[in-house]
Design a protein around this motif. Structure first.
Motif, short mmCIF file in Angstrom:
data_model
loop_
_atom_site.label_atom_id
_atom_site.label_comp_id
_atom_site.label_asym_id
_atom_site.label_seq_id
_atom_site.Cartn_x
_atom_site.Cartn_y
_atom_site.Cartn_z
N ARG A 1 0.86 -1.22 -0.05
CA ARG A 1 0.10 0.15 -0.05
C ARG A 1 0.77 1.31 -0.06
N GLY A 2 1.95 1.24 0.84
CA GLY A 2 3.02 2.44 0.59
C GLY A 2 3.32 2.84 -0.79
N LEU A 3 3.70 1.76 -1.60
CA LEU A 3 4.18 2.03 -2.97
C LEU A 3 3.01 2.51 -3.71
N TRP A 4 1.83 2.21 -3.51
CA TRP A 4 0.60 2.70 -4.24
C TRP A 4 0.30 4.01 -3.78
N ALA A 5 0.27 4.39 -2.39
CA ALA A 5 0.00 5.54 -2.31
C ALA A 5 0.98 6.73 -2.72
N GLU A 6 2.21 6.42 -2.66
CA GLU A 6 3.48 7.48 -2.93
C GLU A 6 3.61 7.46 -4.29
N GLU A 7 3.74 6.30 -5.07
CA GLU A 7 4.27 6.16 -6.43
C GLU A 7 3.17 5.48 -7.44
N ASN A 8 1.95 5.27 -7.06
CA ASN A 8 1.11 4.69 -8.15
C ASN A 8 1.71 3.35 -8.42
N VAL A 9 2.30 2.61 -7.98
CA VAL A 9 3.06 1.34 -8.16
C VAL A 9 2.19 0.20 -7.27
N LEU A 10 1.95 -1.02 -8.24
CA LEU A 10 1.17 -1.99 -7.73
C LEU A 10 2.39 -3.04 -7.70
N SER A 11 2.65 -3.82 -6.44
CA SER A 11 3.62 -4.62 -6.37
C SER A 11 3.40 -5.51 -5.21
N HIS A 12 4.06 -6.61 -4.89
CA HIS A 12 3.81 -7.60 -4.02
C HIS A 12 4.14 -6.89 -2.79
N ARG A 13 3.53 -7.21 -1.58
CA ARG A 13 3.77 -6.75 -0.28
C ARG A 13 5.09 -6.98 0.14
N ASP A 14 5.50 -8.61 -0.22
CA ASP A 14 6.81 -8.91 0.36
C ASP A 14 7.68 -8.91 -1.29
N GLN A 15 8.40 -8.11 -1.17
CA GLN A 15 9.17 -8.09 -2.70
C GLN A 15 9.78 -9.18 -2.95
N SER A 16 9.99 -10.14 -2.07
CA SER A 16 10.83 -11.26 -2.37
C SER A 16 10.11 -12.44 -3.13
N LYS A 17 8.60 -12.22 -3.15
CA LYS A 17 7.83 -13.12 -3.66
C LYS A 17 7.29 -12.79 -4.98
N ASN A 18 6.83 -13.91 -5.54
CA ASN A 18 6.39 -13.86 -6.88
C ASN A 18 4.60 -13.94 -7.14
N PHE A 19 4.14 -13.46 -7.85
CA PHE A 19 2.64 -13.62 -8.25
C PHE A 19 2.31 -14.98 -8.91
N PRO A 20 1.42 -15.45 -8.75
CA PRO A 20 1.08 -16.85 -9.34
C PRO A 20 0.90 -16.88 -10.68
N VAL A 21 1.44 -17.82 -11.59
CA VAL A 21 1.23 -17.66 -13.13
C VAL A 21 -0.22 -18.34 -13.34
N GLY A 22 -0.87 -17.89 -14.56
CA GLY A 22 -2.09 -18.33 -15.12
C GLY A 22 -3.23 -18.19 -14.44
N ASN A 23 -3.24 -17.37 -13.49
CA ASN A 23 -4.72 -17.12 -12.67
C ASN A 23 -4.59 -15.74 -12.81
N GLU A 24 -5.90 -15.26 -13.34
CA GLU A 24 -6.06 -13.67 -13.34
C GLU A 24 -6.46 -13.03 -11.73
N LEU A 25 -5.95 -12.17 -11.52
CA LEU A 25 -5.89 -11.67 -10.26
C LEU A 25 -6.34 -10.18 -10.10
N GLY A 26 -7.18 -9.81 -9.37
CA GLY A 26 -7.72 -8.57 -8.93
C GLY A 26 -7.10 -7.75 -8.02
N ILE A 27 -5.95 -6.65 -8.83
CA ILE A 27 -5.00 -6.22 -7.81
C ILE A 27 -5.48 -4.96 -7.20
N LEU A 28 -6.56 -4.01 -7.85
CA LEU A 28 -6.83 -2.84 -7.67
C LEU A 28 -8.36 -2.44 -8.00
N LYS A 29 -8.88 -1.91 -7.00
CA LYS A 29 -10.42 -1.57 -7.28
C LYS A 29 -10.70 -0.30 -6.79
#
Length: 329
Positions: free
Chosen positions: A156-184
């Protein structure tokens, strides 16, 4: 478990593993990459198919989770919308992003907006494992009336300050092949509609004359316009200024269709008369349309790898559809 991405929006709780791609470990001390420089950016947008069940379930989820009212710092909105592909990574698109909005409008017979609301969602689909450590740079219109909400596992900090959507834990990756809702997001009190339809019925002796008009002051390209007017007698259609019109006797409706509204036809009209009819009988009118692009101005400027900061191949589309639009109900 914590807040994982919801494969089914009707569920309020999911497993963290639904969100995380399973890669990476804890304690990664790599410095956080800097946000890409904002410029004019790339354009996006084409009409997208909507997942009505998922979007309509947003309201239920909003009630459970509450809307975050943190408005990100957002500069100008792009003037037009078209599909884009980012640079990087060779064959195939590693990341696909879809911005989807639905609008609900209720207007009075005299053309005033009683209520107008937009709900939107940005969805991400990762097609390749090597593209799963994503950092999405977003731009919006900057309208402070827009209420944004990130998924709990988005930083949320990255979103509020820089308009960036990224994993809360920067060492983790997103799943492959599943559509994810990342922002509403929600626009609760829309004051200007992408398409306004007005109806002017009047009595001429025992007959009724109806003048129907549409107007679009939006930069969006409006498509598949369908206006349905209740009509209890057989009308004579006297003038079709734009599109096509017909009387559907089975439904008891005058149907007006316009395939495309762009800069060449921002206004249009239809006139018809009906014998022995009360001028107040032509309501409620229903309106349907789609649009290329979104009212919120949400668009993706760049997608990069959180580890290497290199650009990832991506495509981005945006579209708006009507959930409900009624006049004089």
């Amino acid at each position: 478990g914590g807040g994982g991405f919801l494969d089914d929006d009707r569920k309020a709780v999911s497993r963290v593993s639904d969100f995380d791609g399973g890669g990476g470990g804890g304690g990664d001390d790599r410095p956080r990459p800097k946000a890409p420089t904002k410029g004019k950016g790339m354009q996006l947008g084409s009409k997208t198919k909507q997942s009505q069940d998922v979007l309509r379930a947003m309201q239920a989820e909003d009630e459970l989770m509450g809307m975050s009212e943190v408005a990100p710092k957002a500069p100008q909105r792009g003037a037009s919308s078209q599909k884009v592909t980012g640079g990087g990574g060779g064959g195939g698109e590693g990341v696909t992003l879809k911005a989807e909005e639905r609008i609900v409008v209720r207007m009075s017979k005299d053309g005033n907006i009683d209520s107008a609301e937009v709900k939107g969602e940005l969805k991400m689909l990762i097609g390749q494992a090597e593209s799963s450590y994503t950092r999405v740079q977003v731009e919006t219109s900057g309208d402070k009336a827009i209420q944004f909400k990130t998924h709990p596992n988005i930083n949320r900090g990255l979103w509020a300050e820089e308009n960036v959507l990224s994993h809360r834990d920067q060492s983790k990756n997103f799943p492959v092949g599943n559509e994810l809702g990342i922002l509403k997001w929600r626009i609760p009190n829309l004051s200007t509609l992408p398409l306004t339809v007005s109806c002017w019925p009047s009595a001429v002796g025992n007959n009724a004359s109806v003048n129907l008009e549409y107007e679009s002051e939006s930069d969006l390209t409006i498509t598949s316009v369908y206006v349905s007017v209740p009509c209890h007698g057989t009308p004579t259609i006297t003038d079709v200024g734009e599109g096509d019109a017909r009387y559907n006797a089975k439904k008891g409706m005058v149907e007006w269709k316009v395939d495309l509204i762009d800069s060449s036809n921002r206004n249009g009209s239809l006139e018809f008369t009906v014998p022995d009819t009360d001028p107040d009988s032509f309501f409620p009118i229903t309106v349907n349309f789609a649009a290329e692009g979104v009212i919120s101005g949400v668009r993706v400027l760049a997608v990069t790898d959180t580890r290497s900061e290199s650009a990832l191949a991506f495509s981005s589309v945006a579209g708006l559809e009507v959930e409900e639009y009624e006049i004089g109900a």
